[in-house]
Structures are given as structure tokens and as C-alpha cells.
Write a protein that holds these residues in place. Structure first.
Motif, PDB file in Angstrom:
ATOM      1  N   UNK A  28     -81.131 -89.200  69.427  1.00  0.00           N
ATOM      2  CA  UNK A  28     -80.438 -89.371  68.145  1.00  0.00           C
ATOM      3  C   UNK A  28     -79.648 -90.675  68.109  1.00  0.00           C
ATOM      4  N   UNK A  29     -79.376 -91.177  66.907  1.00  0.00           N
ATOM      5  CA  UNK A  29     -78.709 -92.461  66.739  1.00  0.00           C
ATOM      6  C   UNK A  29     -77.282 -92.524  67.260  1.00  0.00           C
ATOM      7  N   UNK A  30     -76.624 -91.384  67.414  1.00  0.00           N
ATOM      8  CA  UNK A  30     -75.236 -91.401  67.882  1.00  0.00           C
ATOM      9  C   UNK A  30     -75.115 -91.457  69.410  1.00  0.00           C
ATOM     10  N   UNK A  31     -76.270 -91.497  70.105  1.00  0.00           N
ATOM     11  CA  UNK A  31     -76.276 -91.607  71.562  1.00  0.00           C
ATOM     12  C   UNK A  31     -77.159 -92.773  71.997  1.00  0.00           C
ATOM     13  N   UNK A  59     -78.772 -91.523  81.615  1.00  0.00           N
ATOM     14  CA  UNK A  59     -77.476 -92.169  81.442  1.00  0.00           C
ATOM     15  C   UNK A  59     -77.167 -92.120  79.950  1.00  0.00           C
ATOM     16  N   UNK A  60     -75.973 -91.652  79.609  1.00  0.00           N
ATOM     17  CA  UNK A  60     -75.612 -91.413  78.211  1.00  0.00           C
ATOM     18  C   UNK A  60     -74.393 -92.235  77.829  1.00  0.00           C
ATOM     19  N   UNK A  61     -74.444 -92.843  76.649  1.00  0.00           N
ATOM     20  CA  UNK A  61     -73.260 -93.460  76.056  1.00  0.00           C
ATOM     21  C   UNK A  61     -73.124 -92.901  74.645  1.00  0.00           C
ATOM     22  N   UNK A  62     -71.947 -92.358  74.357  1.00  0.00           N
ATOM     23  CA  UNK A  62     -71.688 -91.788  73.038  1.00  0.00           C
ATOM     24  C   UNK A  62     -71.236 -92.900  72.104  1.00  0.00           C
ATOM     25  N   UNK A  69     -76.213 -80.876  70.305  1.00  0.00           N
ATOM     26  CA  UNK A  69     -76.716 -81.387  71.582  1.00  0.00           C
ATOM     27  C   UNK A  69     -78.164 -81.838  71.413  1.00  0.00           C
ATOM     28  N   UNK A  70     -78.552 -82.937  72.062  1.00  0.00           N
ATOM     29  CA  UNK A  70     -79.929 -83.425  71.924  1.00  0.00           C
ATOM     30  C   UNK A  70     -80.948 -82.438  72.494  1.00  0.00           C
ATOM     31  N   UNK A  71     -82.111 -82.397  71.872  1.00  0.00           N
ATOM     32  CA  UNK A  71     -83.186 -81.501  72.299  1.00  0.00           C
ATOM     33  C   UNK A  71     -83.978 -82.105  73.448  1.00  0.00           C
ATOM     34  N   UNK A  72     -84.512 -81.220  74.271  1.00  0.00           N
ATOM     35  CA  UNK A  72     -85.405 -81.602  75.357  1.00  0.00           C
ATOM     36  C   UNK A  72     -86.569 -80.615  75.315  1.00  0.00           C
ATOM     37  N   UNK A  73     -87.779 -81.118  75.300  1.00  0.00           N
ATOM     38  CA  UNK A  73     -88.950 -80.250  75.274  1.00  0.00           C
ATOM     39  C   UNK A  73     -89.719 -80.450  76.574  1.00  0.00           C
ATOM     40  N   UNK A  74     -89.983 -79.353  77.245  1.00  0.00           N
ATOM     41  CA  UNK A  74     -90.706 -79.371  78.510  1.00  0.00           C
ATOM     42  C   UNK A  74     -92.040 -78.676  78.288  1.00  0.00           C
ATOM     43  N   UNK A  84     -94.684 -74.287  76.713  1.00  0.00           N
ATOM     44  CA  UNK A  84     -93.785 -75.247  76.078  1.00  0.00           C
ATOM     45  C   UNK A  84     -92.424 -74.586  75.920  1.00  0.00           C
ATOM     46  N   UNK A  85     -91.386 -75.282  76.350  1.00  0.00           N
ATOM     47  CA  UNK A  85     -90.016 -74.767  76.256  1.00  0.00           C
ATOM     48  C   UNK A  85     -89.132 -75.802  75.576  1.00  0.00           C
ATOM     49  N   UNK A  86     -88.429 -75.384  74.542  1.00  0.00           N
ATOM     50  CA  UNK A  86     -87.464 -76.249  73.847  1.00  0.00           C
ATOM     51  C   UNK A  86     -86.072 -75.875  74.331  1.00  0.00           C
ATOM     52  N   UNK A  87     -85.352 -76.847  74.827  1.00  0.00           N
ATOM     53  CA  UNK A  87     -84.005 -76.637  75.372  1.00  0.00           C
ATOM     54  C   UNK A  87     -83.035 -77.632  74.757  1.00  0.00           C
ATOM     55  N   UNK A  88     -81.762 -77.441  75.004  1.00  0.00           N
ATOM     56  CA  UNK A  88     -80.729 -78.393  74.595  1.00  0.00           C
ATOM     57  C   UNK A  88     -80.073 -78.955  75.844  1.00  0.00           C
ATOM     58  N   UNK A  89     -79.844 -80.260  75.843  1.00  0.00           N
ATOM     59  CA  UNK A  89     -79.159 -80.901  76.964  1.00  0.00           C
ATOM     60  C   UNK A  89     -77.651 -80.622  76.870  1.00  0.00           C
ATOM     61  N   UNK A  90     -76.984 -80.481  77.994  1.00  0.00           N
ATOM     62  CA  UNK A  90     -75.544 -80.210  77.986  1.00  0.00           C
ATOM     63  C   UNK A  90     -74.720 -81.479  77.737  1.00  0.00           C
ATOM     64  N   UNK A  91     -74.906 -82.062  76.542  1.00  0.00           N
ATOM     65  CA  UNK A  91     -74.185 -83.278  76.172  1.00  0.00           C
ATOM     66  C   UNK A  91     -73.437 -82.986  74.871  1.00  0.00           C
ATOM     67  N   UNK A  92     -72.121 -83.077  74.902  1.00  0.00           N
ATOM     68  CA  UNK A  92     -71.295 -82.860  73.698  1.00  0.00           C
ATOM     69  C   UNK A  92     -70.203 -83.905  73.634  1.00  0.00           C
ATOM     70  N   UNK A  93     -69.712 -84.156  72.423  1.00  0.00           N
ATOM     71  CA  UNK A  93     -68.612 -85.101  72.264  1.00  0.00           C
ATOM     72  C   UNK A  93     -67.742 -84.663  71.103  1.00  0.00           C
TER      73      UNK A  93
END
Length: 93
Positions: A28-31, A59-62, A69-74, A84-93
Motif C-alpha cells: 500500500x502507498x502508506x508503507x 523492511x518497513x517504513x511508515x 495491516x497489509x495482506x500477504x498471500x501464500x 492458497x492462504x490469505x493472511x495479514x502481516x503484523x504491521x500497524x501504525x
């Protein structure tokens, strides 16, 4: 902005190799994300042998506040079945 690092390890405890193992991370644009992983993990897919693992490092910069939280698809194949598994990364601000 604030910076951090997320590492995800995908371990194979099954009785067969995980083939075409891929990981997609939404950007996403905010990260600002710098994503690296086991060779093939982010492109065409890799093989994760039995009792082995694949690694994803982010590596994340807010850049702006957010509440989703950004999505991650495995995805991978195991025993001839596509999973196929859709998850959310543990990134919050």
C-alpha cells in the motif's frame, strides 16, 4: 517515518515437499517496503523440502498513519493439491 523489520519463516513439517511455494505481499502507498526472500519465493515459486523452511524478510517504513495491516498471500502445491492462504502481516501504525 517509523521503521521496522518483519521476518517470516515458513516451515515444512509435512511428509512431502511443498512445490511452487510463492508469497505475495501487498504494498500500500502508506508503507515503503523492501522485501527479500528465499530465491524464487517472490517470483516463480520455490521448493520447500520436508523438514526445511523458506524465509521472508521485510523492511518497513511508515509514511502515513493507517488502520489496515497489509495482506500477504501464500500459495503452494502439496500432494497434488493447490493451497492458497490469505493472511495479514503484523504491521500497524
Amino acid at each position: 517515518g517509523c521503521q521496522g523489520k518483519v521476518q517470516v519463516f515458513f516451515g515444512n513439517l509435512s511428509g512431502s515437499s511443498l512445490t511452487t511455494f510463492k508469497c505475495y505481499v501487498d504494498q500500500p502507498g502508506h508503507l515503503a517496503l523492501n522485501i527479500e526472500g528465499t530465491p524464487g519465493l517472490l517470483e516463480s515459486g520455490c521448493i520447500v523440502p520436508v523438514q526445511s523452511q523458506a524465509k521472508l524478510a521485510i523492511l518497513v517504513e511508515v509514511k502515513a498513519p493507517f488502520d489496515d495491516a497489509p495482506a500477504m498471500i501464500i500459495s503452494f502445491e502439496s500432494d497434488g493439491e493447490r493451497r492458497v492462504y490469505a493472511l495479514r502481516l503484523p504491521i500497524v501504525a
